[in-house]
Motif scaffolding. Structure first.
Motif, short mmCIF file in Angstrom:
data_model
loop_
_atom_site.label_atom_id
_atom_site.label_comp_id
_atom_site.label_asym_id
_atom_site.label_seq_id
_atom_site.Cartn_x
_atom_site.Cartn_y
_atom_site.Cartn_z
N LYS A 55 16.62 22.83 30.70
CA LYS A 55 16.28 21.72 29.83
C LYS A 55 14.77 21.58 29.72
CE LYS A 55 17.44 16.86 29.08
NZ LYS A 55 18.23 17.09 27.86
N LYS A 56 14.24 21.61 28.51
CA LYS A 56 12.82 21.47 28.29
C LYS A 56 12.40 20.01 28.40
CE LYS A 56 12.41 25.50 25.25
NZ LYS A 56 11.98 26.01 23.93
N PRO A 57 11.25 19.75 29.02
CA PRO A 57 10.79 18.36 29.13
C PRO A 57 10.47 17.77 27.76
CG PRO A 57 9.08 19.89 29.84
CD PRO A 57 10.31 20.71 29.62
N SER A 58 10.76 16.49 27.61
CA SER A 58 10.53 15.81 26.35
C SER A 58 9.59 14.63 26.57
CB SER A 58 11.87 15.33 25.76
OG SER A 58 11.66 14.51 24.64
N ARG A 59 8.80 14.33 25.56
CA ARG A 59 7.86 13.20 25.66
C ARG A 59 8.59 11.87 25.69
NH1 ARG A 59 3.51 13.10 21.20
NH2 ARG A 59 2.86 11.35 22.51
N ILE A 60 9.78 11.82 25.11
CA ILE A 60 10.47 10.54 25.03
C ILE A 60 11.40 10.29 26.21
CG2 ILE A 60 10.35 10.59 22.50
CD1 ILE A 60 13.30 11.36 22.47
N GLU A 61 11.73 11.33 26.98
CA GLU A 61 12.61 11.16 28.13
C GLU A 61 11.77 10.85 29.37
OE1 GLU A 61 15.10 14.54 28.54
OE2 GLU A 61 16.20 14.16 26.69
N LYS A 62 12.03 9.69 29.97
CA LYS A 62 11.22 9.22 31.08
C LYS A 62 12.09 8.72 32.22
CE LYS A 62 7.23 9.59 28.85
NZ LYS A 62 6.10 10.43 29.33
N THR A 63 11.48 8.67 33.40
CA THR A 63 12.10 8.03 34.56
C THR A 63 11.25 6.81 34.91
OG1 THR A 63 13.08 10.05 35.45
CG2 THR A 63 12.67 8.25 36.99
N LEU A 64 11.87 5.65 34.94
CA LEU A 64 11.17 4.40 35.21
C LEU A 64 11.56 3.89 36.60
CD1 LEU A 64 9.52 1.85 34.34
CD2 LEU A 64 11.69 0.93 33.47
N ARG A 65 10.54 3.64 37.42
CA ARG A 65 10.75 3.01 38.73
C ARG A 65 10.02 1.68 38.72
NH1 ARG A 65 10.22 8.49 40.20
NH2 ARG A 65 12.06 9.27 41.29
#
Length: 227
Positions: free
Chosen positions: A137-147
């Motif tokens: 899976k290629k990294p995307s600018r819109i996919e994020k992990t929020l802590r």
């Protein structure tokens, strides 16, 4: 050609010359297999060395057992103890260990050609999957992990719903952890931003809602594939 695939054992017995031949081929094949499997991959030095030497170790065990069923059961029990006292690896690492052990079994029985072909074939398959990034899976600018950290009096199930609806296309709560003797919750979300340029505005609204406690927004993280 048939003799090429025959066992190198003479009458099913092992002498010193044959043993060192099997051992040398096992070590060489293990090193080549290791470099092929861990090309462009992240792994510890100990795992790298283990994979390289495992075919030779298994081959030696098979040679020493030499058809003794009792010794085989004892060795199987020893391998079980090692397995449960060691850390679990990823699916790829476990597969590489299994390939190295099967190649070692072939070398221990004297079938050098079969062992080499088997190990190099699977090593080539893993290498091709790594080079061509199959199923990666290629990294995307819109996919994020929020802590994000919130006080204990906030309902983490609904407290950010309106903000998420405004700035994200989708969001998923993946982890909730209490901290500081239960005075705060540390929550982890996987989400997709509607507009990456509004990332700061998104964080600013979260800061207002959580009382300016810790917030971390990073590239999407996925758990390693473990068995």
């Amino acid at each position: 050609m048939d003799k090429f695939f025959d066992t190198v054992l003479s009458n099913g017995t092992m002498n010193a010359g044959t043993y060192f031949l099997c051992l040398g081929v096992a070590v060489a094949t293990g090193i080549i297999l290791t470099f092929m499997c861990y090309y462009r991959s992240h792994s510890s030095k100990s795992f790298f060395v283990t994979t390289a030497l495992l075919p030779a170790a298994v081959a030696t065990v098979i040679i020493l057992i030499n058809g003794n069923i009792g010794a085989g059961i004892t060795v199987a029990g020893a391998f079980t103890l090692v397995r449960f006292r060691s850390a679990q690896g990823t699916a790829k690492e476990i597969c590489i260990i299994f390939v190295a052990m099967v190649a070692g079994l072939a070398f221990g029985m004297g079938y050098l050609a079969y062992g080499v072909i088997f190990a190099l074939f699977f090593g080539l398959c893993i290498l091709l999957c790594t080079v061509f990034r199959i199923w990666e899976k290629k990294p995307s600018r819109i996919e994020k992990t929020l802590r994000i950290t919130i006080p204990e009096d906030l309902d983490y199930m609904t407290v950010f719903d309106d903000i998420f609806d405004k700035y994200t296309a989708s969001h998923e709560l993946v982890q909730v952890k209490s901290a500081d003797l239960g005075s705060v919750f540390r929550i982890t979300y996987n989400l997709k931003l509607k507009d990456p340029l509004k990332e700061k505005a998104f964080i600013d609204e979260l800061r207002v809602r959580n009382g300016n406690l810790d917030i971390a927004l990073s590239r999407a993280e996925y758990r390693a594939a473990e068995l």
